[in-house]
Design an enzyme around this catalytic site. Structure first.
Site, PDB file in Angstrom:
ATOM      1  CD  GLU A  16      -2.610  -1.441   2.533  1.00 14.20           C
ATOM      2  OE1 GLU A  16      -3.039  -0.403   3.037  1.00 14.20           O
ATOM      3  OE2 GLU A  16      -2.887  -2.579   2.962  1.00 14.20           O
ATOM      4  CE  LYS A  29      -3.570   0.676  -2.350  1.00 12.80           C
ATOM      5  NZ  LYS A  29      -4.574  -0.406  -2.313  1.00 12.80           N
ATOM      6  NE  ARG A  69      -2.083 -14.429  -5.321  1.00 15.77           N
ATOM      7  CZ  ARG A  69      -3.126 -14.226  -4.532  1.00 15.77           C
ATOM      8  NH1 ARG A  69      -2.950 -13.783  -3.319  1.00 15.77           N
ATOM      9  NH2 ARG A  69      -4.327 -14.474  -4.960  1.00 15.77           N
TER      10      ARG A  69
END
Length: 275
Positions: free
Chosen positions: A3, A58, A110
């Site tokens: 974040e 971000k 991911r």
DNA sequence: GTCTATGTTTGCGG
DNA sequence: TCCGCAAACATAGA
């Protein structure tokens, strides 16, 4: 994963590591989707110099000689420096070869992280909301966007990057706890005092996160690490996030966790009243 | 093996 | 407008 405080920490690491001034001699891409097409990305980025590194929400923002490279790390993206003959690691997606002999390596377990190389800045960050650490995040500006969305719940409002840019699940829960507001409260239910409290809490929790160089949850390598390989320290300072079952630091009540806005949400049922 | 959860964002349907 | 769900993916833990 990262974040605003984590991205800010990464940005500071890039400044310390003297990325500015280096030239990208070449690039390798191991997962094409990360850059939106490897051939054109490599061709376009070659020869460009790092002029500036900054942050918007971000996004990491690398200002290059011709274009801007925006990077969103999503859940598991991370940068670190290496040498040209380092073996390619299992989750490595991109590497940039710099003219000073270093390579900038990007890993992303991911594969959700994205690079955008463009000269049309608005296409990437045009819809982002207020920067919560800038002067533009005034009480009046905050009140105005709250009034525009009376029916939204606090949790989904704060997570939405189009209103305020940079908050994610951790710091939303922390800010709501600090302001003593329940995540399911609607915006129209907030009193002027409560709006003030939240307006105060948001920069407060973000700055604390930056001071502690971000939050690294868990112990495995997919979690947040800065460019220099440091873990954050802020996980030890969190008041509610992942502390369900433990005592509220303010009133001692056992902290709750439930699913709100499709996200695990932590709060104190005693001091964050629904009304 | 199965099921659930994970710090993000986008797009769809109701 | 707003909400919930699924998807983009991989892995850890129960």
């Amino acid at each position: 994963m990262p974040e605003l405080p984590e991205v800010e920490t990464i940005l500071n690491d890039f400044l310390s590591a003297h990325l500015i001034g280096t030239i990208i001699k070449n690039a390798e891409v191991f997962w094409s989707k990360t850059v939106g097409g490897s051939a054109q990305f490599i061709k376009r980025i070659q020869g460009q110099k790092f002029k500036k590194v900054s942050r918007r929400g971000k996004f990491l923002v690398f200002t290059l000689s011709q274009d801007t490279l925006f990077v969103h790390l999503r859940m598991t993206g991370k940068f670190f420096f290496g040498k040209p003959n380092d073996p390619v690691s299992s989750h490595e997606r991109v590497r940039l070869f710099l003219d000073d002999g270093r390579i900038l390596r990007y890993e992303d377990q991911r594969k959700f992280g994205r690079f955008f190389l463009t000269d049309k800045l608005e296409e990437v960050v045009g819809d982002l909301g207020l920067e919560p650490l800038n002067a533009e995040f005034s009480l009046n500006a905050f009140k105005k966007i709250i009034e525009e969305h009376p029916l939204l719940k606090l949790k989904s409002f704060l997570l939405n990057q189009n209103y305020i840019a940079g908050l994610g699940n951790i710091y939303v829960d922390e800010a709501l706890w600090d302001a003593k507001l329940h995540p399911l409260r609607t915006l129209q239910s907030l009193s002027t005092q409560e709006i003030k409290a939240l307006h105060h809490a948001i920069p407060k929790v973000l700055k604390l996160g930056i001071q502690n160089m971000g939050t690294t949850l868990g112990s495995h390598l997919a979690n947040y690490y800065s460019v220099s390989g440091r873990r954050g320290n802020h996980q030890h300072q969190l008041k509610v996030f992942r502390r369900n079952g433990l005592a509220c630091p303010r009133c001692g009540t056992t902290l709750s966790k439930s699913r709100i806005s499709q996200r695990g949400t932590h709060f104190c049922a005693q001091c964050q009243i629904i009304q």
